[in-house]
Motif scaffolding. Structure first.
Motif, short mmCIF file in Angstrom:
data_model
loop_
_atom_site.label_atom_id
_atom_site.label_comp_id
_atom_site.label_asym_id
_atom_site.label_seq_id
_atom_site.Cartn_x
_atom_site.Cartn_y
_atom_site.Cartn_z
N THR A 15 42.43 50.09 43.62
CA THR A 15 41.95 48.78 43.21
C THR A 15 42.39 48.52 41.78
OG1 THR A 15 40.02 49.15 44.60
CG2 THR A 15 39.86 47.36 43.03
N SER A 16 42.68 47.27 41.45
CA SER A 16 43.01 46.94 40.06
C SER A 16 42.53 45.54 39.74
CB SER A 16 44.51 47.06 39.79
OG SER A 16 45.23 46.06 40.46
N VAL A 17 42.30 45.31 38.45
CA VAL A 17 41.94 43.99 37.97
C VAL A 17 42.87 43.64 36.81
CG1 VAL A 17 39.52 44.10 38.68
CG2 VAL A 17 40.15 44.88 36.40
N GLY A 18 43.19 42.35 36.72
CA GLY A 18 44.00 41.86 35.61
C GLY A 18 43.11 41.17 34.60
N ILE A 19 43.44 41.37 33.34
CA ILE A 19 42.67 40.77 32.25
C ILE A 19 43.63 40.13 31.27
CG2 ILE A 19 41.06 41.22 30.36
CD1 ILE A 19 40.22 43.75 31.96
N ARG A 20 43.39 38.89 30.94
CA ARG A 20 44.19 38.19 29.92
C ARG A 20 43.22 37.66 28.86
NH1 ARG A 20 49.12 36.45 29.68
NH2 ARG A 20 49.50 36.43 31.90
N ASP A 21 43.47 38.07 27.64
CA ASP A 21 42.63 37.66 26.52
C ASP A 21 41.14 37.89 26.80
OD1 ASP A 21 44.85 36.82 25.03
OD2 ASP A 21 44.86 34.88 26.06
N GLY A 22 40.83 39.01 27.45
CA GLY A 22 39.45 39.37 27.72
C GLY A 22 38.82 38.70 28.91
N VAL A 23 39.59 37.93 29.68
CA VAL A 23 39.05 37.18 30.82
C VAL A 23 39.61 37.77 32.12
CG1 VAL A 23 38.94 34.92 31.93
CG2 VAL A 23 38.86 35.09 29.43
N PHE A 24 38.74 37.98 33.10
CA PHE A 24 39.14 38.43 34.43
C PHE A 24 40.06 37.38 35.04
CE2 PHE A 24 38.39 38.20 39.02
CZ PHE A 24 38.65 39.51 39.41
N THR A 25 41.27 37.78 35.44
CA THR A 25 42.22 36.81 35.97
C THR A 25 42.64 37.04 37.40
OG1 THR A 25 44.09 38.08 35.12
CG2 THR A 25 43.21 36.33 33.69
N ASP A 26 42.80 38.29 37.80
CA ASP A 26 43.30 38.56 39.15
C ASP A 26 42.93 39.98 39.56
OD1 ASP A 26 46.10 40.27 38.70
OD2 ASP A 26 45.64 38.89 37.05
N GLU A 62 31.28 36.77 34.33
CA GLU A 62 31.21 35.46 35.00
C GLU A 62 32.45 35.25 35.87
OE1 GLU A 62 31.42 31.48 32.81
OE2 GLU A 62 29.28 31.98 32.83
N GLY A 63 33.62 35.60 35.35
CA GLY A 63 34.85 35.48 36.12
C GLY A 63 34.84 36.38 37.34
N LEU A 64 34.31 37.58 37.17
CA LEU A 64 34.21 38.53 38.28
C LEU A 64 33.25 37.99 39.35
CD1 LEU A 64 35.03 41.36 39.30
CD2 LEU A 64 33.06 42.26 38.04
N GLU A 65 32.11 37.49 38.93
CA GLU A 65 31.14 36.92 39.88
C GLU A 65 31.72 35.73 40.63
OE1 GLU A 65 26.87 36.63 38.77
OE2 GLU A 65 27.62 37.38 36.85
N ASN A 66 32.52 34.92 39.97
CA ASN A 66 33.10 33.74 40.61
C ASN A 66 34.17 34.10 41.65
OD1 ASN A 66 31.50 31.95 39.20
ND2 ASN A 66 32.99 31.71 37.54
N ALA A 67 34.66 35.33 41.62
CA ALA A 67 35.70 35.75 42.55
C ALA A 67 35.15 36.20 43.90
CB ALA A 67 36.53 36.89 41.94
N VAL A 68 33.82 36.31 44.01
CA VAL A 68 33.20 36.81 45.24
C VAL A 68 31.95 36.01 45.57
CG1 VAL A 68 34.02 39.18 44.91
CG2 VAL A 68 31.79 38.52 44.03
#
Length: 133
Positions: free
Chosen positions: A66-77, A11-17
């Protein structure tokens, strides 16, 4: 080690695009264009939160880091070396970020990539652990 909540992460990933970018990223994921997945250790910010980055190389018209950040299991950046991210001022992620995120989610779900808790991360910030598919 722990697993992320797939629904919350995606859901977090989808909201980023926007939808069109997500579809293009989905095609890259389905075409297996993500390589060299690496779990980068290190804490970002303060507190006990589990933050780490996962990086990869995504092949497209060119190859992008490419990289993704994850905090407590949630896509953050995210970050990507492609011109789409560099040239878009609305902070929208690119199809490479989507492809990496979907690959990451898939590998975690299959148990091929294990995510450490903050207490399991090395004290040395530059220490990297490579996990191959």
């Amino acid at each position: 080690m722990y697993r992320i909540d797939q629904v919350v992460f995606l859901e977090g990933l989808e909201n980023a695009v926007d939808e069109a970018v997500f579809r293009r990223g989905l095609r890259y994921y389905q075409s297996n264009l993500v390589n060299s997945l690496r779990l980068l250790s290190g804490e970002r910010g303060s507190g006990n939160s589990n933050y780490f980055r996962v990086s990869g190389v995504v092949r497209g018209t060119q190859t992008y880091k490419t990289s993704v950040g994850i905090r407590d299991g949630v896509f953050t950046d995210y970050s990507c070396t492609c011109p789409y991210v560099r040239d878009h001022y609305n902070n929208e992620a690119c199809k490479h970020v989507v492809a990496l995120g979907l690959t990451l989610s898939d590998r975690i779900e299959k148990g091929e990539l294990l995510l450490p808790r903050a207490s399991e991360l090395s004290e040395e910030k530059d220490n990297e652990t490579e996990q191959k598919p």
